[in-house]
Write a protein that holds these residues in place. Sequence first.
Motif, short mmCIF file in Angstrom:
data_model
loop_
_atom_site.label_atom_id
_atom_site.label_comp_id
_atom_site.label_asym_id
_atom_site.label_seq_id
_atom_site.Cartn_x
_atom_site.Cartn_y
_atom_site.Cartn_z
N ASP A 1 -24.56 -50.50 -61.58
CA ASP A 1 -23.93 -49.98 -60.37
C ASP A 1 -24.97 -49.90 -59.26
O ASP A 1 -26.06 -49.35 -59.46
N PRO B 1 -24.71 -46.27 -53.66
CA PRO B 1 -23.97 -46.30 -52.39
C PRO B 1 -24.89 -46.07 -51.21
O PRO B 1 -25.83 -45.27 -51.28
N TYR C 1 -16.59 -55.51 -58.65
CA TYR C 1 -15.82 -54.97 -57.53
C TYR C 1 -16.77 -54.18 -56.64
O TYR C 1 -17.89 -53.83 -57.02
N SER C 2 -16.32 -53.91 -55.43
CA SER C 2 -17.07 -53.09 -54.49
C SER C 2 -16.23 -51.88 -54.09
O SER C 2 -15.00 -51.92 -54.14
N GLN C 3 -16.91 -50.84 -53.70
CA GLN C 3 -16.28 -49.69 -53.06
C GLN C 3 -16.71 -49.70 -51.59
O GLN C 3 -17.90 -49.69 -51.31
N GLY D 1 -14.51 -45.86 -49.81
CA GLY D 1 -13.57 -45.30 -50.77
C GLY D 1 -12.49 -46.24 -51.24
O GLY D 1 -11.68 -45.87 -52.10
N GLN D 2 -12.45 -47.47 -50.71
CA GLN D 2 -11.44 -48.45 -51.12
C GLN D 2 -12.06 -49.47 -52.08
O GLN D 2 -13.15 -49.99 -51.81
N LYS D 3 -11.36 -49.76 -53.17
CA LYS D 3 -11.85 -50.74 -54.14
C LYS D 3 -11.54 -52.15 -53.65
O LYS D 3 -10.42 -52.45 -53.25
N THR E 1 -17.92 -56.20 -45.10
CA THR E 1 -18.22 -54.77 -45.16
C THR E 1 -18.51 -54.32 -43.73
O THR E 1 -19.48 -54.76 -43.12
N HIS F 1 -20.81 -48.12 -48.89
CA HIS F 1 -20.38 -49.16 -49.83
C HIS F 1 -21.35 -49.28 -50.99
O HIS F 1 -22.50 -48.85 -50.92
N HIS G 1 -21.71 -51.90 -54.92
CA HIS G 1 -21.18 -52.95 -55.80
C HIS G 1 -21.28 -52.49 -57.25
O HIS G 1 -22.22 -51.76 -57.62
N HIS G 2 -20.34 -52.96 -58.08
CA HIS G 2 -20.26 -52.51 -59.47
C HIS G 2 -19.92 -53.71 -60.36
O HIS G 2 -18.92 -54.38 -60.13
#
Length: 296
Positions: free
Chosen positions: A218, A221, A239-241, A244-246, A257, A263, A265-266
């Motif tokens: 992860d 942020p 996926y990215s956040q 707060g949105q995936k 972005t 933001h 990345h995961h």
Amino acid sequence: MATLDPARARARFYAPEVAFDRPVLKVPAAVFWAERQRAFAPDAPTGFVPLDQSAALGSPWPATTPTLLARYIVVHAGDHFAHRLASSGEVYYVIRGSGDTRCKDEGFTWAAGDAFCLPGGERVEHRARDAAILMQVTNEPELSYLRAEPDMGLAAAIQPTLFPAEEIGTYLRNVHGRNGEQLAAGKSVVLLSGMMEERRLTTPTILAAINTLEAGADQRPHKHSSVALTLSIMGEGVYSQVDGQKVDWLPDTMFVTPPGAVHSHHNRGADMMRSFVAQDTGLHTQLRTTNFSWTD
């Protein structure tokens, strides 16, 4: 009644009630899947597929963000495609295929996984040996907003520069071999032109890099003033956040972005994540407004 001088008649005035009240639309966190599908369609013609969200930005010229314009470039095997763009620099990533590019009476060959940068304002011609798709990012919207033309004396100082995939891989292996605290936002290699080496940039506006993230890892942020365009190269299970949105990563697809967005990345896939990233970091570096911070 006296007629006003034309210059005086053009004057407009505004007394703001709120400081820094500027009516501009926010930069959307867009995902360009439809454009990806157009570029990868078997019947896609040789040429540009722009990632244009000018309507969402209220921009009268094509723009992916207020300062950057990204495009897929499709070149069929044995075909060629030429262009001349009003930018101060161009960066490219080769998604698939192989071929060669000529600019400023100089030529070089490229293949999938390579990246390169070119001066703006010059005639460029791409030829494909195998069916090729490239990602291109320029700062055309920035110059359009300034009503400016490329300064060929300065723009030409960016010499055509090729970043081979094998050399990028070597630097990434060295990055992953380091021990200690991760001080950057990712384990990446930044692609530098000779002109911008001291600033650690690719062009005066753009920072281009290859970013990675280990399987199961992860990213911390964070946020920064620069916008980021991220092209998924190896992103299965990633996926990215973004605020707060995936945002699920899609193959060979770029997403935005927005500036100032929190933001991260995961990577939930089995393999190393890899992406091509272009940011307008150079502009914020010159303005001293990069404003990077961790947010965890």
